[in-house]
Motif scaffolding. Structure first.
Motif, PDB file in Angstrom:
ATOM      1  N   HIS A  70     -23.039 -12.187   2.727  1.00  0.00           N
ATOM      2  CA  HIS A  70     -23.768 -13.395   2.331  1.00  0.00           C
ATOM      3  C   HIS A  70     -22.810 -14.366   1.654  1.00  0.00           C
ATOM      4  CE1 HIS A  70     -27.590 -11.638   3.377  1.00  0.00           C
ATOM      5  NE2 HIS A  70     -27.278 -10.549   2.686  1.00  0.00           N
ATOM      6  N   TRP A  71     -23.218 -15.632   1.603  1.00  0.00           N
ATOM      7  CA  TRP A  71     -22.337 -16.662   1.036  1.00  0.00           C
ATOM      8  C   TRP A  71     -22.070 -16.415  -0.443  1.00  0.00           C
ATOM      9  CZ3 TRP A  71     -23.960 -19.621  -3.004  1.00  0.00           C
ATOM     10  CH2 TRP A  71     -25.330 -19.654  -3.252  1.00  0.00           C
ATOM     11  N   ASP A 113     -21.189  -9.332   8.105  1.00  0.00           N
ATOM     12  CA  ASP A 113     -22.374  -8.955   7.342  1.00  0.00           C
ATOM     13  C   ASP A 113     -22.242  -9.271   5.852  1.00  0.00           C
ATOM     14  OD1 ASP A 113     -20.405  -7.123   6.915  1.00  0.00           O
ATOM     15  OD2 ASP A 113     -21.758  -5.402   6.793  1.00  0.00           O
ATOM     16  N   TRP A 127     -16.583 -15.712   4.336  1.00  0.00           N
ATOM     17  CA  TRP A 127     -17.886 -15.750   4.993  1.00  0.00           C
ATOM     18  C   TRP A 127     -17.727 -15.889   6.501  1.00  0.00           C
ATOM     19  CZ3 TRP A 127     -20.851 -20.170   6.883  1.00  0.00           C
ATOM     20  CH2 TRP A 127     -22.179 -19.854   7.142  1.00  0.00           C
TER      21      TRP A 127
END
Length: 122
Positions: A49-50, A47, A42
């Protein structure tokens, strides 16, 4: 933490408790490894997401690989180093789980040897 070879063998209930605590330690270590992988992915990728980072870290731990290749140089270097770390982490986790069983087997062998030596001395 473990009994010495001159001490009596641990009872079954206490042994299974020890084995269970070792399993929990291994699961905690694997969880920490997953968190490190998710945070690293991350951090190095712009770009992502977690939840995608967590899935990719879990896939690397499982030996499958990432679902989407890292786009940045930092992300690629991180996953190269993380792959090496995961291999070592797997060996450590398996060792933690196997350790109580290996110790019990070796302790039993030592007790059998001492009994045979005591019979020979008589």
């Amino acid at each position: 933490m473990y009994e010495k070879k001159t001490q009596a063998m641990l009872g079954k209930k206490a042994f299974w408790f020890r084995a269970f605590t070792h399993l929990l330690m291994a699961l905690g270590f694997i969880t920490l490894t997953l968190i490190i992988g998710a945070l690293g992915h991350w951090f190095f990728e712009d770009d992502i997401h977690w939840h995608e980072a967590a899935i990719d870290a879990a896939l690397v731990i499982g030996g499958i690989g990432v679902s989407k290749l890292p786009a940045t140089i930092g992300g690629r270097l991180f996953y190269a180093m993380y792959g090496v770390y995961v291999s070592l982490a797997y060996a450590v986790a398996v060792s933690i789980v196997v350790l109580p069983f290996a110790h019990r087997i070796l302790h039993k062998f030592h007790q059998d040897d001492e009994r045979e030596n005591d019979k020979d001395d008589e």
